[in-house]
Design a protein around this motif. Structure first.
Motif, PDB file in Angstrom:
ATOM      1  N   LEU A 102     -20.847 -32.260  15.359  1.00  0.00           N
ATOM      2  CA  LEU A 102     -20.407 -33.097  16.296  1.00  0.00           C
ATOM      3  C   LEU A 102     -21.435 -34.204  16.914  1.00  0.00           C
ATOM      4  CD1 LEU A 102     -18.557 -32.917  18.743  1.00  0.00           C
ATOM      5  CD2 LEU A 102     -20.201 -31.463  20.058  1.00  0.00           C
ATOM      6  N   ARG A 103     -22.428 -33.979  17.141  1.00  0.00           N
ATOM      7  CA  ARG A 103     -23.344 -35.181  17.463  1.00  0.00           C
ATOM      8  C   ARG A 103     -23.668 -36.077  16.326  1.00  0.00           C
ATOM      9  NH1 ARG A 103     -27.831 -35.300  14.841  1.00  0.00           N
ATOM     10  NH2 ARG A 103     -28.707 -33.636  13.809  1.00  0.00           N
ATOM     11  N   TYR A 107     -20.379 -41.889  18.646  1.00  0.00           N
ATOM     12  CA  TYR A 107     -20.724 -43.446  18.723  1.00  0.00           C
ATOM     13  C   TYR A 107     -20.585 -44.217  17.568  1.00  0.00           C
ATOM     14  CZ  TYR A 107     -22.074 -41.316  23.432  1.00  0.00           C
ATOM     15  OH  TYR A 107     -22.161 -40.449  24.279  1.00  0.00           O
ATOM     16  N   LYS A 108     -20.093 -43.867  16.659  1.00  0.00           N
ATOM     17  CA  LYS A 108     -19.756 -44.455  15.360  1.00  0.00           C
ATOM     18  C   LYS A 108     -18.296 -44.807  15.258  1.00  0.00           C
ATOM     19  CE  LYS A 108     -23.557 -42.212  13.467  1.00  0.00           C
ATOM     20  NZ  LYS A 108     -24.100 -41.069  12.432  1.00  0.00           N
ATOM     21  N   PRO A 109     -18.122 -46.002  14.564  1.00  0.00           N
ATOM     22  CA  PRO A 109     -16.478 -46.332  14.485  1.00  0.00           C
ATOM     23  C   PRO A 109     -16.159 -46.036  13.208  1.00  0.00           C
ATOM     24  CG  PRO A 109     -18.073 -48.239  14.051  1.00  0.00           C
ATOM     25  CD  PRO A 109     -18.875 -47.191  14.436  1.00  0.00           C
ATOM     26  N   ALA A 110     -14.838 -45.828  12.986  1.00  0.00           N
ATOM     27  CA  ALA A 110     -14.294 -45.252  11.828  1.00  0.00           C
ATOM     28  C   ALA A 110     -12.891 -46.210  11.358  1.00  0.00           C
ATOM     29  CB  ALA A 110     -14.026 -43.923  11.804  1.00  0.00           C
ATOM     30  N   ALA A 111     -12.673 -46.508  10.208  1.00  0.00           N
ATOM     31  CA  ALA A 111     -11.424 -47.138   9.793  1.00  0.00           C
ATOM     32  C   ALA A 111     -10.966 -45.937   8.702  1.00  0.00           C
ATOM     33  CB  ALA A 111     -11.620 -48.534   9.075  1.00  0.00           C
ATOM     34  N   ALA A 127      -2.479 -38.916  12.507  1.00  0.00           N
ATOM     35  CA  ALA A 127      -2.801 -37.545  12.918  1.00  0.00           C
ATOM     36  C   ALA A 127      -4.229 -37.400  12.913  1.00  0.00           C
ATOM     37  CB  ALA A 127      -2.142 -36.780  11.996  1.00  0.00           C
ATOM     38  N   LEU A 128      -5.084 -38.283  11.971  1.00  0.00           N
ATOM     39  CA  LEU A 128      -6.578 -37.959  12.081  1.00  0.00           C
ATOM     40  C   LEU A 128      -6.775 -38.713  13.320  1.00  0.00           C
ATOM     41  CD1 LEU A 128      -9.082 -37.472  10.539  1.00  0.00           C
ATOM     42  CD2 LEU A 128      -8.557 -39.728   9.325  1.00  0.00           C
ATOM     43  N   LEU A 132     -10.760 -37.632  15.574  1.00  0.00           N
ATOM     44  CA  LEU A 132     -11.931 -38.441  15.375  1.00  0.00           C
ATOM     45  C   LEU A 132     -12.219 -38.857  17.150  1.00  0.00           C
ATOM     46  CD1 LEU A 132     -11.025 -41.158  12.628  1.00  0.00           C
ATOM     47  CD2 LEU A 132     -12.326 -38.969  12.530  1.00  0.00           C
ATOM     48  N   THR A 133     -11.491 -39.234  17.732  1.00  0.00           N
ATOM     49  CA  THR A 133     -11.719 -39.437  19.129  1.00  0.00           C
ATOM     50  C   THR A 133     -12.573 -38.201  19.736  1.00  0.00           C
ATOM     51  OG1 THR A 133      -9.692 -38.986  20.217  1.00  0.00           O
ATOM     52  CG2 THR A 133     -10.200 -41.300  19.352  1.00  0.00           C
ATOM     53  N   SER A 134     -11.973 -36.794  19.396  1.00  0.00           N
ATOM     54  CA  SER A 134     -12.631 -35.642  20.049  1.00  0.00           C
ATOM     55  C   SER A 134     -13.880 -35.394  19.849  1.00  0.00           C
ATOM     56  CB  SER A 134     -11.466 -34.574  19.662  1.00  0.00           C
ATOM     57  OG  SER A 134     -11.764 -34.051  18.211  1.00  0.00           O
ATOM     58  N   VAL A 135     -14.458 -35.842  18.550  1.00  0.00           N
ATOM     59  CA  VAL A 135     -15.871 -35.856  18.210  1.00  0.00           C
ATOM     60  C   VAL A 135     -16.790 -37.024  18.456  1.00  0.00           C
ATOM     61  CG1 VAL A 135     -15.363 -33.812  16.596  1.00  0.00           C
ATOM     62  CG2 VAL A 135     -15.387 -36.414  15.774  1.00  0.00           C
TER      63      VAL A 135
END
Length: 189
Positions: A102-103, A107-111, A127-128, A132-135
């Motif tokens: 979790l932690r 606050y990290k971006p993903a592509a 679907a992903l 991603l936003t939930s964590v």
């Protein structure tokens, strides 16, 4: 100092194509110059279906595979998920790997660099994003999708990206770099 970009190979399936695309992406990102790319293969961590006795929010990891996975993800500033589409959905290995922590994701971006059949993995990518936003990951809109990916592989199994793929990957990395820099103060807290 360049931000660390973990390129996460999301398939653990034998005969997978993900490593081919991830290795190409690693070289492209290195030449791009805004990140220090690190290949992060989910298969190398041997994560069983989530087997930690405590909720990930506690960070009280009991298993060595979880501790190693935590260390690898915590070191990253940004991610690119090299994601196949399985049955119109994201690969189960990606879902399981995300659920372990979790932690470390916050606050990290993903592509998403997706591949698949006709849709190029776009259904899996869509679907992903809610997961991603939930964590606490910020999924950016820019991504790359490779439809009918088998036709993009050379006879020796390598991947030679078209100008379109190269242009899309550059745009994705440019935007990912902006987000990584913008979120840096939040990661420092």
């Amino acid at each position: 100092m360049k931000h660390q970009l973990n390129i996460i190979i999301g398939s653990t399936r034998p005969g997978r194509a993900g490593p081919v695309f991830a290795h190409w992406l690693e070289g492209f990102a290195r030449e791009h110059g805004k990140f220090e790319p690190v290949l992060t293969d989910i298969a190398a961590f041997h994560l069983p279906v989530l087997d930690e006795p405590h909720h990930p929010r506690l960070g009280n990891y009991q298993n060595d595979h979880t501790k190693a996975w935590s260390k690898a993800i915590d070191a990253a500033d940004a991610f690119v998920f090299v994601a196949p589409e399985y049955n119109y959905f994201v690969a189960p290995a990606i879902v399981n790997a995300i659920d372990y922590l979790l932690r470390e994701w916050k606050y990290k971006p993903a592509a998403i660099f997706s591949y698949g059949g006709v849709s190029g993995g776009l259904r899996a990518a869509q679907a992903l994003k809610p997961l991603l936003t939930s964590v606490g990951i910020m999924p950016i809109p820019e991504g790359v999708a490779l439809p009918l990916y088998q036709k993009l592989l050379e006879s020796d199994g390598s991947f030679k990206a078209s100008e379109q793929v190269q242009g899309g990957t550059k745009a994705m990395l440019d935007e990912l770099s902006r987000w990584s820099e913008a979120l840096k103060p939040m990661r420092a807290v």
